[in-house]
Design an enzyme around this catalytic site. Structure first.
Site, PDB file in Angstrom:
ATOM      1  N   LYS A 113     -30.861  18.782   4.501  1.00  0.00           N
ATOM      2  CA  LYS A 113     -32.444  19.046   4.868  1.00  0.00           C
ATOM      3  C   LYS A 113     -33.014  19.444   3.861  1.00  0.00           C
ATOM      4  O   LYS A 113     -32.634  19.512   2.576  1.00  0.00           O
ATOM      5  CB  LYS A 113     -32.359  20.470   5.792  1.00  0.00           C
ATOM      6  CG  LYS A 113     -31.813  21.796   5.264  1.00  0.00           C
ATOM      7  CD  LYS A 113     -32.247  22.993   6.391  1.00  0.00           C
ATOM      8  CE  LYS A 113     -31.715  24.309   5.741  1.00  0.00           C
ATOM      9  NZ  LYS A 113     -31.688  25.339   6.609  1.00  0.00           N
TER      10      LYS A 113
ATOM     11  N   SER B 227     -35.714  27.065 -10.363  1.00  0.00           N
ATOM     12  CA  SER B 227     -37.026  27.613  -9.695  1.00  0.00           C
ATOM     13  C   SER B 227     -37.985  28.231 -10.824  1.00  0.00           C
ATOM     14  O   SER B 227     -37.191  28.965 -11.918  1.00  0.00           O
ATOM     15  CB  SER B 227     -36.523  28.649  -8.641  1.00  0.00           C
ATOM     16  OG  SER B 227     -37.810  29.236  -8.373  1.00  0.00           O
TER      17      SER B 227
ATOM     18  N   TYR C  38     -32.570  35.902  -6.489  1.00  0.00           N
ATOM     19  CA  TYR C  38     -32.663  34.422  -6.683  1.00  0.00           C
ATOM     20  C   TYR C  38     -33.330  34.110  -8.092  1.00  0.00           C
ATOM     21  O   TYR C  38     -32.706  33.204  -8.546  1.00  0.00           O
ATOM     22  CB  TYR C  38     -33.741  34.240  -5.495  1.00  0.00           C
ATOM     23  CG  TYR C  38     -34.360  32.893  -5.400  1.00  0.00           C
ATOM     24  CD1 TYR C  38     -33.415  31.779  -5.047  1.00  0.00           C
ATOM     25  CD2 TYR C  38     -35.558  32.341  -5.987  1.00  0.00           C
ATOM     26  CE1 TYR C  38     -34.106  30.539  -5.164  1.00  0.00           C
ATOM     27  CE2 TYR C  38     -35.974  31.212  -5.994  1.00  0.00           C
ATOM     28  CZ  TYR C  38     -35.089  29.991  -5.424  1.00  0.00           C
ATOM     29  OH  TYR C  38     -35.444  28.674  -5.274  1.00  0.00           O
TER      30      TYR C  38
ATOM     31  N   LYS D 233     -31.436  31.920 -10.875  1.00  0.00           N
ATOM     32  CA  LYS D 233     -31.921  30.567 -11.750  1.00  0.00           C
ATOM     33  C   LYS D 233     -31.985  30.879 -13.063  1.00  0.00           C
ATOM     34  O   LYS D 233     -31.772  29.715 -13.709  1.00  0.00           O
ATOM     35  CB  LYS D 233     -33.160  30.276 -10.822  1.00  0.00           C
ATOM     36  CG  LYS D 233     -33.109  29.901  -9.397  1.00  0.00           C
ATOM     37  CD  LYS D 233     -32.501  28.804  -9.033  1.00  0.00           C
ATOM     38  CE  LYS D 233     -32.589  28.465  -7.613  1.00  0.00           C
ATOM     39  NZ  LYS D 233     -31.706  27.077  -7.232  1.00  0.00           N
TER      40      LYS D 233
ATOM     41  N   VAL E  74     -42.701  24.378  -2.351  1.00  0.00           N
ATOM     42  CA  VAL E  74     -42.215  23.289  -1.350  1.00  0.00           C
ATOM     43  C   VAL E  74     -42.025  24.042   0.187  1.00  0.00           C
ATOM     44  O   VAL E  74     -41.586  25.095   0.304  1.00  0.00           O
ATOM     45  CB  VAL E  74     -40.813  22.402  -1.640  1.00  0.00           C
ATOM     46  CG1 VAL E  74     -40.785  21.497  -0.611  1.00  0.00           C
ATOM     47  CG2 VAL E  74     -41.162  21.952  -3.019  1.00  0.00           C
TER      48      VAL E  74
ATOM     49  N   ASP F   3     -37.178  25.666   4.895  1.00  0.00           N
ATOM     50  CA  ASP F   3     -36.707  26.923   5.502  1.00  0.00           C
ATOM     51  C   ASP F   3     -36.514  28.015   4.308  1.00  0.00           C
ATOM     52  O   ASP F   3     -36.872  28.909   4.541  1.00  0.00           O
ATOM     53  CB  ASP F   3     -35.293  26.682   6.155  1.00  0.00           C
ATOM     54  CG  ASP F   3     -35.488  25.877   7.288  1.00  0.00           C
ATOM     55  OD1 ASP F   3     -36.506  25.695   7.742  1.00  0.00           O
ATOM     56  OD2 ASP F   3     -34.308  25.474   7.640  1.00  0.00           O
TER      57      ASP F   3
HETATM   58  N1  LIG Z   1     -38.756  25.395  -1.401  1.00  0.00           N
HETATM   59  C1  LIG Z   1     -39.215  25.777  -2.480  1.00  0.00           C
HETATM   60  O1  LIG Z   1     -40.390  26.106  -2.775  1.00  0.00           O
HETATM   61  C2  LIG Z   1     -38.426  25.701  -3.879  1.00  0.00           C
HETATM   62  C3  LIG Z   1     -38.957  26.259  -5.006  1.00  0.00           C
HETATM   63  C4  LIG Z   1     -38.214  26.140  -6.117  1.00  0.00           C
HETATM   64  C5  LIG Z   1     -36.796  25.794  -6.001  1.00  0.00           C
HETATM   65  N2  LIG Z   1     -36.028  25.476  -5.066  1.00  0.00           N
HETATM   66  C6  LIG Z   1     -34.952  25.097  -4.898  1.00  0.00           C
HETATM   67  O2  LIG Z   1     -34.481  24.000  -4.249  1.00  0.00           O
HETATM   68  C7  LIG Z   1     -33.204  23.750  -3.770  1.00  0.00           C
HETATM   69  C8  LIG Z   1     -33.289  23.260  -2.296  1.00  0.00           C
HETATM   70  O3  LIG Z   1     -34.023  24.305  -1.578  1.00  0.00           O
HETATM   71  P1  LIG Z   1     -35.194  23.868  -0.172  1.00  0.00           P
HETATM   72  O4  LIG Z   1     -36.192  24.340  -0.467  1.00  0.00           O
HETATM   73  O5  LIG Z   1     -34.990  22.422   0.290  1.00  0.00           O
HETATM   74  O6  LIG Z   1     -34.473  24.815   0.914  1.00  0.00           O
HETATM   75  P2  LIG Z   1     -33.563  24.586   2.285  1.00  0.00           P
HETATM   76  O7  LIG Z   1     -34.242  23.513   3.106  1.00  0.00           O
HETATM   77  O8  LIG Z   1     -33.347  25.868   2.743  1.00  0.00           O
HETATM   78  O9  LIG Z   1     -32.226  24.011   1.882  1.00  0.00           O
HETATM   79  C9  LIG Z   1     -31.172  24.436   1.266  1.00  0.00           C
HETATM   80  C10 LIG Z   1     -29.958  23.838   1.380  1.00  0.00           C
HETATM   81  O10 LIG Z   1     -28.813  24.487   0.655  1.00  0.00           O
HETATM   82  C11 LIG Z   1     -27.698  24.499   1.514  1.00  0.00           C
HETATM   83  N3  LIG Z   1     -26.795  25.495   1.256  1.00  0.00           N
HETATM   84  C12 LIG Z   1     -27.273  26.720   1.092  1.00  0.00           C
HETATM   85  N4  LIG Z   1     -25.831  27.467   0.659  1.00  0.00           N
HETATM   86  C13 LIG Z   1     -24.975  26.524   0.842  1.00  0.00           C
HETATM   87  C14 LIG Z   1     -23.768  26.645   0.442  1.00  0.00           C
HETATM   88  N5  LIG Z   1     -22.829  27.769   0.231  1.00  0.00           N
HETATM   89  N6  LIG Z   1     -22.915  25.418   0.212  1.00  0.00           N
HETATM   90  C15 LIG Z   1     -23.606  24.375   0.371  1.00  0.00           C
HETATM   91  N7  LIG Z   1     -24.936  24.156   0.823  1.00  0.00           N
HETATM   92  C16 LIG Z   1     -25.550  25.328   0.905  1.00  0.00           C
HETATM   93  C17 LIG Z   1     -28.467  24.671   2.980  1.00  0.00           C
HETATM   94  O11 LIG Z   1     -27.556  24.239   4.015  1.00  0.00           O
HETATM   95  P3  LIG Z   1     -27.614  24.878   5.502  1.00  0.00           P
HETATM   96  O12 LIG Z   1     -28.620  24.040   6.118  1.00  0.00           O
HETATM   97  O13 LIG Z   1     -26.207  24.904   5.887  1.00  0.00           O
HETATM   98  O14 LIG Z   1     -28.192  26.172   5.298  1.00  0.00           O
HETATM   99  C18 LIG Z   1     -29.519  23.508   2.912  1.00  0.00           C
HETATM  100  O15 LIG Z   1     -29.043  22.151   3.014  1.00  0.00           O
HETATM  101  C19 LIG Z   1     -32.734  25.251  -3.932  1.00  0.00           C
HETATM  102  O16 LIG Z   1     -31.901  25.157  -4.913  1.00  0.00           O
HETATM  103  C20 LIG Z   1     -33.878  26.093  -4.072  1.00  0.00           C
HETATM  104  O17 LIG Z   1     -33.821  27.276  -4.972  1.00  0.00           O
HETATM  105  C21 LIG Z   1     -37.090  25.377  -3.642  1.00  0.00           C
END
Ligand SMILES: NC(=O)c1ccc[n+]([C@@H]2O[C@H](COP(=O)([O-])OP(=O)(O)OC[C@H]3O[C@@H](n4cnc5c(N)ncnc54)[C@H](OP(=O)(O)O)[C@@H]3O)[C@@H](O)[C@H]2O)c1
Length: 303
Positions: A18, A172, A228, A232, A259, A262
């Site tokens: 996702k 991040s 967090y 990072k 973004v 979740d």
């Molecule tokens: N969203 C933002 O604003 C933002 C900003 C900066 C950086 N990021 C980075 O972007 C990346 C993706 O995040 P997202 O925003 O797309 O969040 P997200 O939609 O919540 O996706 C997180 C993903 O990581 C998986 N995950 C969590 N723990 C895991 C584990 N132990 N083993 C394998 N998979 C695992 C989740 O799986 P499940 O579905 O099974 O929980 C999900 O597929 C992350 O590294 C996050 O720190 C996001």
């Protein structure tokens, strides 16, 4: 050797069921080659694959990987080795926040983007977001140790890439060093010539002890999404060490943008599709591109 256009890359994306990871897998699949979409939950992973197959991407396969599970990692390495004999792209995307959050309470605060991104919201959110030892440890195990252990396990196959492998660590802006009030800790992470993986590990363990003893303020750790952010910071430092050790590869880390996923409790304004663009650009970096850098979306930025 195949020309650049004929070259069909083999890519692995973690946490790709996702959010940004799913979009990274989609955009890499659109760029040809084969994408190994990994997720820790088989049902959620297969559902993602089915969506991609319906969109016409037959070049995507699923493999179950919880990045905190060493047996899953060993099994993935065996799978890639047997099926492809090499790996060209690794995107370490799986992540978690290390907080207990009252999501409704958080959304009700209606914090504006500038206050959220700057970290000035730390005081506002203290009643709706809590750092617990268990959550902080889970966050380090996923974001930092998971990234590191999976990468080390796949390095022999990345070394077999005929086109110089690309590793992208999805980081991040919370990990940027200016956010750490303690100057000594900041400088340790910054001094890449003297920093070691062992020292990163020690710094993370001292953070966890400070969480346990409620000493985050006293010891100058950041207060907005503390575990967090530090996970990072560690990923960024590890990216630099790895890039130094493997000069034949292109190894970078990237803040994808704020973004709507979740993980951000759906507070971010960008679509996951747009959030995938910078990581994908680094995964498909042309030869001669940068390595050992941190990008704020499309631009090189300071650690
Ligand atoms: N969203 C933002 O604003 C933002 C900003 C900066 C950086 N990021 C980075 O972007 C990346 C993706 O995040 P997202 O925003 O797309 O969040 P997200 O939609 O919540 O996706 C997180 C993903 O990581 C998986 N995950 C969590 N723990 C895991 C584990 N132990 N083993 C394998 N998979 C695992 C989740 O799986 P499940 O579905 O099974 O929980 C999900 O597929 C992350 O590294 C996050 O720190 C996001």
């Amino acid at each position: 050797m195949a020309s650049k256009d004929e070259y069909e890359r083999i890519a692995v994306v973690t946490g790709a069921n996702k959010g940004i990871g799913f979009q990274i897998a989609t955009q890499l699949a659109a760029a040809k080659g084969t994408v190994v979409l990994t997720a820790r939950d088989e049902g959620r992973g297969l559902e993602a694959i089915s969506k991609l197959h319906k969109l016409g991407f037959s070049n995507v396969v699923f493999y179950k990987v919880d990045v905190t599970n060493i047996n899953n990692i060993i099994s993935l390495v065996g799978f890639i080795k047997e099926k492809f004999g090499r790996l060209d792209i690794l995107v370490n995307n799986a992540g978690t926040t290390g907080m207990e959050v009252d999501e409704e309470g958080l959304r009700a605060l209606n914090i504006d983007q500038a206050t959220w991104i700057s970290g000035k919201a730390a005081n506002l959110v203290k009643d709706v977001m809590q750092t617990t030892y268990e959550k902080a440890e889970e966050c380090f195990n996923t974001n930092y140790y998971g990234t590191k252990i999976l990468t080390e396990a796949l390095l022999p196959l990345l070394n077999l890439s005929t086109h110089r492998a690309r590793i992208v660590n999805v980081s991040s802006l919370r990990g940027e060093l200016w956010r750490i009030p303690n100057e000594k800790i900041r400088n340790e992470f910054l001094s890449i010539e003297s920093l070691t993986e062992q020292r990163i590990h020690e710094l993370l363990q001292s953070f966890l002890q400070d969480v346990k003893q409620n000493r985050l303020i006293e010891n100058g750790w950041p207060l907005m999404l503390p575990a967090y952010g530090i996970s990072k910071t560690a990923v960024n430092a590890y990216t630099r060490l790895l890039a130094k050790k493997h000069p034949t590869m292109y190894i970078n880390c990237v803040h994808p943008g704020y973004v709507d996923t979740d993980l951000s409790w759906h507070t971010g304004p960008m679509s996951p599709e747009d959030g995938a663009k910078a990581p994908v650009r680094l995964a498909l970096l042309p030869d001669g591109g940068p390595t050992g850098c941190y990008f704020d979306q499309m631009n090189v930025a300071s650690f």
